[in-house]
Design an enzyme around this catalytic site. Sequence first.
Site, PDB file in Angstrom:
ATOM      1  N   LEU A   1      38.161  37.486  37.299  1.00  0.00           N
ATOM      2  CA  LEU A   1      36.819  38.011  37.057  1.00  0.00           C
ATOM      3  C   LEU A   1      36.764  39.419  37.628  1.00  0.00           C
ATOM      4  O   LEU A   1      37.228  39.663  38.749  1.00  0.00           O
ATOM      5  CB  LEU A   1      35.754  37.155  37.744  1.00  0.00           C
ATOM      6  CG  LEU A   1      35.291  35.876  37.044  1.00  0.00           C
ATOM      7  CD1 LEU A   1      34.303  35.135  37.948  1.00  0.00           C
ATOM      8  CD2 LEU A   1      34.655  36.173  35.695  1.00  0.00           C
ATOM      9  N   ASP A   2      36.182  40.359  36.884  1.00  0.00           N
ATOM     10  CA  ASP A   2      36.017  41.720  37.379  1.00  0.00           C
ATOM     11  C   ASP A   2      35.120  41.730  38.609  1.00  0.00           C
ATOM     12  O   ASP A   2      34.290  40.832  38.795  1.00  0.00           O
ATOM     13  CB  ASP A   2      35.384  42.602  36.305  1.00  0.00           C
ATOM     14  CG  ASP A   2      36.315  42.830  35.120  1.00  0.00           C
ATOM     15  OD1 ASP A   2      37.540  42.757  35.314  1.00  0.00           O
ATOM     16  OD2 ASP A   2      35.800  43.084  34.023  1.00  0.00           O
ATOM     17  N   PRO A   3      35.244  42.770  39.464  1.00  0.00           N
ATOM     18  CA  PRO A   3      34.370  42.848  40.649  1.00  0.00           C
ATOM     19  C   PRO A   3      32.885  42.799  40.299  1.00  0.00           C
ATOM     20  O   PRO A   3      32.086  42.208  41.037  1.00  0.00           O
ATOM     21  CB  PRO A   3      34.752  44.197  41.262  1.00  0.00           C
ATOM     22  CG  PRO A   3      36.182  44.394  40.862  1.00  0.00           C
ATOM     23  CD  PRO A   3      36.282  43.817  39.480  1.00  0.00           C
TER      24      PRO A   3
END
Length: 297
Positions: free
Chosen positions: A39-41
Amino acid sequence: MVSPGILLVDKPAGLTSHDVVARTRRAFGTRKVGHAGTLDPMATGLLVIGIEGATRLLTYIVGADKTYTATIRLGQTTGTDDAEGEILTTAAAEAWDAVTDDAVAAGIAALTGEISQVPSAVSAIKVDGRRAYDRVRAGEEVVLAPREVVVSRFDLVASRPSDGALDLDVIVDCSSGTYIRSLARDLGEALGVGGHLTALRRTRVGPFEVSDAVDVDALEGASTLTAAQAARRILPVLDMTAEEARDLRHGKRLTGHAARLDGPIAAAIDEDGLLVGIVEKRGADLKSAMNMPEAVR
């Protein structure tokens, strides 16, 4: 001794998936921790974490379908196709005349089903051994090849004006490898005003739901699914006799047993309810595609 298992974590915004893995390592006192899908930040939501021997199951989870809730902002494009990038373009006032409810519905419909999608240039896809986002940050121009993905649901939940833009709240069910940022970009492009993602939350990975996940601040002593519990959720189950389980653990094939499987693979569960491993067809036989360490089952 650290108990192996599958841990469901609700990742907050601002942390990378690796940050969550690092925190899990500290909480459980082991280096052997992995996750089933980054998951992206900026994104929040479900990370499926494997601990100790149960990391072997992650291979069978990473390709599962996923569900996301997201907010797409129409009217602006960014260099990353999400809110973390620099705004590159802003739609002219006259461009909005074509952005009717029917046009938005048609644009969403065109991005539903089996589609060809070009991933964002700042994705984690490797190009000649390096992550695409690393190449972009180094100033290189990256153009990724399109890939076939399946968007089985793309529902508009709400829309609202936002500082000269239009925000769309959506729910997306999709195959593994689908980029929601790319859906936002492509929808905005089709409507002639540009678009990018401003919020993203993963609520489901295969049979696992974020409602069952723990917060990152509650990792100490958090409950995990056993390898057998997790395997029962993600794969068909094949019950093993004690003798069959012993043979599989010793690397032997189950001769003439392929007809017991409806699909290509199954989770082999022994008489004690423990996971022996994953079995696959090999001609008329069954053989182990993956064996669990005996202490981990």
